[in-house]
Write a protein that holds these residues in place. Structure first.
Motif, short mmCIF file in Angstrom:
data_model
loop_
_atom_site.label_atom_id
_atom_site.label_comp_id
_atom_site.label_asym_id
_atom_site.label_seq_id
_atom_site.Cartn_x
_atom_site.Cartn_y
_atom_site.Cartn_z
N PHE A 112 -26.98 -40.69 -3.67
CA PHE A 112 -25.75 -40.67 -2.87
C PHE A 112 -24.69 -41.30 -3.77
N GLU A 113 -23.60 -40.57 -3.97
CA GLU A 113 -22.61 -41.02 -4.95
C GLU A 113 -21.21 -41.06 -4.35
N VAL A 114 -20.47 -42.12 -4.67
CA VAL A 114 -19.06 -42.19 -4.27
C VAL A 114 -18.26 -42.39 -5.55
N LYS A 115 -17.42 -41.40 -5.83
CA LYS A 115 -16.64 -41.46 -7.08
C LYS A 115 -15.16 -41.53 -6.72
N ASP A 116 -14.48 -42.55 -7.27
CA ASP A 116 -13.04 -42.63 -6.97
C ASP A 116 -12.23 -42.55 -8.26
N HIS A 117 -10.92 -42.40 -8.10
CA HIS A 117 -10.02 -42.37 -9.26
C HIS A 117 -9.06 -43.53 -9.11
N GLY A 118 -9.68 -44.70 -8.81
CA GLY A 118 -8.87 -45.89 -8.51
C GLY A 118 -8.66 -46.80 -9.70
N ILE A 119 -8.56 -48.12 -9.39
CA ILE A 119 -8.17 -49.09 -10.42
C ILE A 119 -9.28 -49.34 -11.45
N SER B 273 -19.69 -33.15 -1.15
CA SER B 273 -20.57 -32.10 -1.64
C SER B 273 -22.02 -32.46 -1.33
N ILE B 274 -22.63 -31.68 -0.40
CA ILE B 274 -24.03 -31.93 -0.06
C ILE B 274 -24.86 -30.85 -0.75
N GLU B 275 -25.60 -31.26 -1.81
CA GLU B 275 -26.26 -30.27 -2.65
C GLU B 275 -27.76 -30.17 -2.42
N THR B 276 -28.27 -31.01 -1.52
CA THR B 276 -29.70 -30.93 -1.21
C THR B 276 -29.92 -31.22 0.28
N ASP B 277 -31.03 -30.67 0.76
CA ASP B 277 -31.39 -30.88 2.17
C ASP B 277 -32.28 -32.10 2.33
N THR B 278 -32.56 -32.77 1.22
CA THR B 278 -33.52 -33.88 1.22
C THR B 278 -33.17 -34.94 2.26
N HIS B 279 -34.22 -35.33 3.01
CA HIS B 279 -34.08 -36.42 3.98
C HIS B 279 -34.70 -37.66 3.35
N LEU B 280 -34.51 -38.82 3.99
CA LEU B 280 -35.12 -40.07 3.47
C LEU B 280 -35.88 -40.77 4.58
N PHE B 281 -36.89 -41.52 4.19
CA PHE B 281 -37.52 -42.44 5.13
C PHE B 281 -36.63 -43.69 5.14
N GLY B 282 -36.43 -44.29 6.29
CA GLY B 282 -35.62 -45.51 6.27
C GLY B 282 -35.04 -45.89 7.62
N ILE B 283 -34.02 -46.74 7.54
CA ILE B 283 -33.36 -47.23 8.75
C ILE B 283 -31.93 -46.69 8.75
N LYS B 284 -31.63 -45.88 9.75
CA LYS B 284 -30.37 -45.13 9.74
C LYS B 284 -29.15 -46.06 9.72
N ASP B 285 -29.16 -47.10 10.57
CA ASP B 285 -27.99 -47.99 10.65
C ASP B 285 -27.72 -48.67 9.31
N GLU B 286 -28.81 -49.04 8.64
CA GLU B 286 -28.64 -49.72 7.36
C GLU B 286 -28.05 -48.77 6.31
N LEU B 287 -28.61 -47.56 6.25
CA LEU B 287 -28.10 -46.60 5.26
C LEU B 287 -26.64 -46.26 5.56
N HIS B 288 -26.33 -46.12 6.84
CA HIS B 288 -24.94 -45.85 7.22
C HIS B 288 -24.05 -46.99 6.73
N SER B 289 -24.50 -48.23 6.95
CA SER B 289 -23.72 -49.40 6.55
C SER B 289 -23.50 -49.43 5.03
N ALA B 290 -24.57 -49.12 4.26
CA ALA B 290 -24.45 -49.11 2.80
C ALA B 290 -23.45 -48.04 2.35
N PHE B 291 -23.59 -46.81 2.89
CA PHE B 291 -22.72 -45.70 2.45
C PHE B 291 -21.25 -45.98 2.81
N ILE B 292 -21.03 -46.49 4.03
CA ILE B 292 -19.64 -46.68 4.48
C ILE B 292 -19.00 -47.84 3.71
N ASN B 293 -19.81 -48.83 3.29
CA ASN B 293 -19.28 -49.93 2.48
C ASN B 293 -18.72 -49.41 1.16
#
Ligand code: ADP
Length: 433
Positions: free
Chosen positions: A355-362, A305-325
């Protein structure tokens, strides 16, 4: 003979000469001489009286009332007094400057007399070793009751330094140095080195952890290599291939570990102060969602669910790495068939972008939450290794977020699932054009 004494002699001769003239005129030389000399003595006595009164007064005023050698004597006293007053003022300035600079020191400074009594302390001494201004005059050994410190002070080999724990809290490590100072005085400088101790313990733990992590896959690799080396020449090539293929998993594990360590080291040692690259976060969130589908391989229900168009200042590879982790963890710690929810939204309460990741795990028990971002911390090491985890993922996420002025918030209930939220401050946001 100095000029003044000559003048004084002339004055005396003058008195005698005038007395003789009077004696000749009044035909009584002896009486006239006696009266003349008596007047001269009275004048001298008056000068001494003036000098005495002047000495009792504030000596900043020059001795105007005195004459002759008395004036000269008083003038010299006046000059000496002025010089010593200036010297004292200079000394007081030096001491004031010394005290001011030692007051500003973050380290405790204590001046000790030759009898090991406290003469002066700075403010940090109260904070670091608990010595207050009321303790001035007391023997330091009565306040710092530590046999090692006592011996160190007595031995007098001040080229060394001593490490002791604080009398206020034994978890605080102190570094004590002593420097001889003034006349038989000593300057005691005590520094809080708890953070250095902590860093050394962390470094020691890190090396132990890395060695431990590398040991298992390396043992596996060595085992298979031994089998391959001892294999008979006529071994079936298919069997050999199978054995070689088994080397792939531990080798990949070592590579992942080394890659994560290198990334962490780069994040630790480089700064990210540039805020001039704008990252399209909605696009990035869509990209990581697609990657999540691929990683899950259809085993989970992944929603975005993408609820805002907001962009961020930053380093794309790093943010990608954080989100995918975070997504990777959600996939690994969530049973098949359960939902994983990825969200990008603005929090209207404090204008943060999340940026939120919600699971229904352990889920995660409360007691573990504050340690999750420690390097190599795992709740269940067996499970983490089975999923290919290195125990470094969340440390990497935290470090990346710190470089983007953001925080990681973790909310979890065992058996029900977890929510990991990356919270970005307004200063790092950029509304899309
Ligand atoms: P790992 O490589 O072991 O996953 P991380 O640093 O990513 O290392 O995570 C640290 C530990 O936090 C994991 O070992 C796991 O026990 C726990 N953890 C992380 N994410 C989740 C999650 N979504 N659900 C449950 N536990 C998690």
């Amino acid at each position: 003979m100095s000029k003044l004494w000559q003048t004084e002699l002339w004055r005396l001769l003058g008195v005698i000469f005038v007395s003789l003239i009077f004696g000749l005129v009044f035909e009584s030389i002896a009486w006239s001489l006696a009266i003349g000399l008596l007047l001269y003595l009275v004048w001298q006595a008056l000068q001494v009286r003036h000098l005495e009164r002047w000495l009792d007064k504030d000596l900043t005023i020059p001795p105007y009332e005195l004459e002759g050698i008395w004036h000269n004597l008083a003038y010299r006293i006046h000059q000496n007094r002025r010089r010593s007053r200036k010297r004292r003022k200079r000394m007081a300035d030096v001491i004031r400057r010394f005290q001011k600079s030692t007051q500003a020191l973050p380290d405790a400074a204590v001046v000790l007399t030759s009898n090991e009594e406290i003469e002066w302390i700075n403010n940090a001494a109260t904070r670091i070793i608990g010595i207050t201004k009321h303790d001035v005059g007391q023997n330091i050994n009565n306040l710092l009751r530590n046999p090692e410190f006592h011996d160190f002070l007595r031995q007098g080999d001040y080229s060394k330094h001593l490490e002791i724990s604080s009398p206020l809290d034994e978890n605080i490590a102190l570094d004590v140095r002593i420097r001889p100072y003034g006349e038989n005085q000593r300057l005691l400088v005590v520094r809080d080195i708890t953070h250095i101790h902590r860093l050394m313990t962390m470094r020691h733990d890190l090396i132990a952890n890395i060695s431990h992590e590398l040991r298992s896959p390396l043992t596996v690799i060595l085992g298979y290599l031994e089998i391959l080396l001892n294999a008979p020449a006529d071994t079936d090539p298919q069997k050999l291939h199978e054995q070689i293929a088994k080397l792939q998993s531990p080798t990949t594990r070592i590579k992942t570990l080394v890659d994560d360590l290198l990334l962490l080291s780069r994040l630790d040692t480089t700064s990210n102060e540039e805020k001039n690259t704008i990252i399209d976060i909605p696009g990035l969130v869509q990209k990581v969602t697609d990657e999540a589908q691929h990683l899950s391989n259809g085993k989970h229900i992944i929603q975005c669910s993408i609820e805002t168009d907001t962009h961020l200042f930053g380093i794309k590879d790093e943010l990608h790495s954080a989100f995918i982790n975070l997504i990777n963890n959600a996939i690994h710690y969530t049973p098949e068939g359960k939902k994983i929810y990825i969200r990008w939204y603005l929090n209207k309460d404090d204008n943060t972008a999340c940026f939120e990741v919600k699971d229904h795990g352990i889920g995660i028990a409360w007691g573990h939450l504050h340690r999750l971002t420690e390097r190599f911390y795992r709740i269940d090491p067996g499970r983490s290794k089975a999923t290919g985890g290195t125990g470094l993922g969340l440390s990497i996420v935290e470090q990346i977020l710190r470089r983007h002025g953001a925080d990681l918030h973790i909310n979890s209930t065992p058996g029900r699932g977890s929510t990991f939220t990356c919270i970005f401050q307004p200063g790092w946001q950029r509304a899309s054009q």
